[in-house]
Design a protein around this motif. Structure first.
Motif, mmCIF file in Angstrom:
data_model
loop_
_atom_site.group_PDB
_atom_site.id
_atom_site.type_symbol
_atom_site.label_atom_id
_atom_site.label_comp_id
_atom_site.label_asym_id
_atom_site.label_seq_id
_atom_site.Cartn_x
_atom_site.Cartn_y
_atom_site.Cartn_z
ATOM 1 N N LEU A 149 0.829 -1.215 0.000
ATOM 2 C CA LEU A 149 0.000 0.000 0.000
ATOM 3 C C LEU A 149 0.856 1.253 0.000
ATOM 4 O O LEU A 149 0.556 2.221 -0.718
ATOM 5 C CB LEU A 149 -0.926 0.001 1.215
ATOM 6 N N THR A 150 1.907 1.266 0.807
ATOM 7 C CA THR A 150 2.759 2.457 0.846
ATOM 8 C C THR A 150 3.507 2.625 -0.474
ATOM 9 O O THR A 150 3.775 3.752 -0.902
ATOM 10 C CB THR A 150 3.750 2.401 2.020
ATOM 11 N N ARG A 151 3.818 1.521 -1.126
ATOM 12 C CA ARG A 151 4.468 1.610 -2.441
ATOM 13 C C ARG A 151 3.515 2.197 -3.474
ATOM 14 O O ARG A 151 3.904 3.038 -4.290
ATOM 15 C CB ARG A 151 4.944 0.227 -2.892
ATOM 16 N N ARG A 152 2.254 1.771 -3.426
ATOM 17 C CA ARG A 152 1.264 2.252 -4.400
ATOM 18 C C ARG A 152 0.798 3.678 -4.116
ATOM 19 O O ARG A 152 0.358 4.375 -5.033
ATOM 20 C CB ARG A 152 0.035 1.326 -4.383
ATOM 21 N N LEU A 188 -10.398 2.099 0.080
ATOM 22 C CA LEU A 188 -9.884 3.437 -0.229
ATOM 23 C C LEU A 188 -10.667 4.072 -1.379
ATOM 24 O O LEU A 188 -10.993 5.259 -1.344
ATOM 25 C CB LEU A 188 -8.398 3.355 -0.609
ATOM 26 N N THR A 189 -10.966 3.271 -2.381
ATOM 27 C CA THR A 189 -11.727 3.772 -3.534
ATOM 28 C C THR A 189 -13.117 4.194 -3.110
ATOM 29 O O THR A 189 -13.640 5.246 -3.530
ATOM 30 C CB THR A 189 -11.808 2.683 -4.626
ATOM 31 N N ALA A 190 -13.746 3.385 -2.250
ATOM 32 C CA ALA A 190 -15.075 3.720 -1.763
ATOM 33 C C ALA A 190 -15.057 5.010 -0.938
ATOM 34 O O ALA A 190 -15.970 5.844 -1.031
ATOM 35 C CB ALA A 190 -15.645 2.570 -0.934
ATOM 36 N N LEU A 191 -14.007 5.190 -0.155
ATOM 37 C CA LEU A 191 -13.869 6.422 0.630
ATOM 38 C C LEU A 191 -13.738 7.636 -0.273
ATOM 39 O O LEU A 191 -14.354 8.673 -0.033
ATOM 40 C CB LEU A 191 -12.624 6.326 1.522
ATOM 41 N N ALA A 192 -12.915 7.493 -1.312
ATOM 42 C CA ALA A 192 -12.705 8.616 -2.223
ATOM 43 C C ALA A 192 -14.008 9.009 -2.910
ATOM 44 O O ALA A 192 -14.263 10.191 -3.161
ATOM 45 C CB ALA A 192 -11.651 8.231 -3.256
ATOM 46 N N LEU A 252 -9.924 0.784 7.441
ATOM 47 C CA LEU A 252 -9.563 0.137 6.182
ATOM 48 C C LEU A 252 -9.255 -1.343 6.372
ATOM 49 O O LEU A 252 -9.435 -2.139 5.457
ATOM 50 C CB LEU A 252 -8.347 0.827 5.565
ATOM 51 N N ALA A 253 -8.766 -1.696 7.551
ATOM 52 C CA ALA A 253 -8.451 -3.101 7.840
ATOM 53 C C ALA A 253 -8.429 -3.290 9.344
ATOM 54 O O ALA A 253 -7.953 -2.436 10.075
ATOM 55 C CB ALA A 253 -7.100 -3.489 7.247
ATOM 56 N N ALA A 254 -8.962 -4.421 9.769
ATOM 57 C CA ALA A 254 -8.901 -4.814 11.177
ATOM 58 C C ALA A 254 -8.572 -6.296 11.187
ATOM 59 O O ALA A 254 -9.399 -7.127 10.810
ATOM 60 C CB ALA A 254 -10.214 -4.541 11.895
ATOM 61 N N GLY A 255 -7.351 -6.628 11.570
ATOM 62 C CA GLY A 255 -6.902 -8.003 11.443
ATOM 63 C C GLY A 255 -6.405 -8.253 10.029
ATOM 64 O O GLY A 255 -5.801 -7.383 9.411
ATOM 65 N N ALA A 290 -5.798 -5.803 -2.108
ATOM 66 C CA ALA A 290 -6.965 -5.528 -2.950
ATOM 67 C C ALA A 290 -8.155 -5.086 -2.105
ATOM 68 O O ALA A 290 -8.899 -4.170 -2.491
ATOM 69 C CB ALA A 290 -7.319 -6.765 -3.768
ATOM 70 N N GLN A 291 -8.358 -5.721 -0.976
ATOM 71 C CA GLN A 291 -9.479 -5.340 -0.107
ATOM 72 C C GLN A 291 -9.319 -3.924 0.422
ATOM 73 O O GLN A 291 -10.272 -3.146 0.454
ATOM 74 C CB GLN A 291 -9.591 -6.335 1.051
ATOM 75 N N VAL A 292 -8.100 -3.584 0.831
ATOM 76 C CA VAL A 292 -7.870 -2.227 1.340
ATOM 77 C C VAL A 292 -8.029 -1.211 0.213
ATOM 78 O O VAL A 292 -8.608 -0.133 0.406
ATOM 79 C CB VAL A 292 -6.480 -2.106 1.992
ATOM 80 N N GLU A 293 -7.553 -1.545 -0.961
ATOM 81 C CA GLU A 293 -7.698 -0.649 -2.108
ATOM 82 C C GLU A 293 -9.178 -0.380 -2.408
ATOM 83 O O GLU A 293 -9.566 0.751 -2.709
ATOM 84 C CB GLU A 293 -7.024 -1.245 -3.342
ATOM 85 N N GLN A 294 -9.992 -1.404 -2.328
ATOM 86 C CA GLN A 294 -11.431 -1.242 -2.568
ATOM 87 C C GLN A 294 -12.036 -0.261 -1.560
ATOM 88 O O GLN A 294 -12.859 0.596 -1.914
ATOM 89 C CB GLN A 294 -12.151 -2.591 -2.475
#
Length: 206
Positions: free
Chosen positions: A24-27, A199-203, A185-188, A193-197
């Motif tokens: 994620l930090t790379r992207r 982030l996209t929804a938040l945006a 964004l994530a718990a556990g 891909a799940q976190v990206e989804q």
């Protein structure tokens, strides 16, 4: 917006999340990452690892889901069950590393967990922080001194308060913080891909 990563260095699931956070930090180099230490093994939970009978089974599950390896040196360290995981000491160390290179906090959190779970080093030992500093190009003397300083202890206590103030109850937790808006964004366990989804929804709702 920034990411707030609340983890515990002695949490196997946080170790398993390290590759996701690294990707994620790379992207998303545009998103700063604040790393906050949790207090998983403090107080009454600071006991020999043998008292947590689920460790080996949990580690196998973490490896299966995330692909991380638990090294032979780590297995030797915990083999007799006497090793004590002290999250306060680990938080002191994270504070020392973070002080040395604030912009690299996410990378250094991963290095801290690798030191324990891959290399079998105690996160209560100043020599561990020297080794991490040398491996990551930091001033080893400065990091070791910071680890033992009152400043690191105060920073660790502040981290524990920060985690509680954010409502975090388990590790790892990755949050997106945009002003007063805090989103999980994530718990556990979570994949990139799940976190990206999320982030996209938040945006889309910003």
């Amino acid at each position: 917006m920034k990411l707030v990563y609340v983890f515990d260095a002695y949490c196997g699931w946080s170790y398993g999340f390290s590759p996701t956070l690294a990707e994620l930090t790379r992207r998303h180099p545009e998103l700063p990452v604040e790393v906050v230490s949790g207090g998983l093994f403090t107080g009454a939970r600071r006991v020999p690892i043998r008292e947590f009978g689920y460790v080996q089974g949990a580690n196998a599950r973490i490896s299966e889901l995330t692909g991380v390896d638990f090294g032979a040196a780590y297995e030797r360290l915990i083999a007799d069950g006497s090793f004590v995981m002290d999250s306060a000491a680990a938080a002191h160390g994270m504070a020392a590393l973070r002080q040395a290179a604030p912009a690299r906090a996410a990378e250094l959190a991963a290095a801290l967990q690798e030191a324990f779970y891959a290399q079998g080093l105690s996160l209560s030992d100043a020599a561990t922080y020297r080794a991490i500093a040398e491996r990551t190009g930091l001033d080893a003397d400065a990091v070791a001194a910071a680890f033992a300083s009152p400043t690191a202890r105060a920073a660790a206590r502040a981290d524990f308060r920060r985690a509680a103030g954010l409502g975090v109850e388990g590790f790892p937790t990755l949050l997106a913080v945009d002003g007063e808006r805090v989103s999980v964004l994530a718990a556990g366990h979570a994949t990139t891909a799940q976190v990206e989804q999320r982030l996209t929804a938040l945006a889309a709702t910003a």
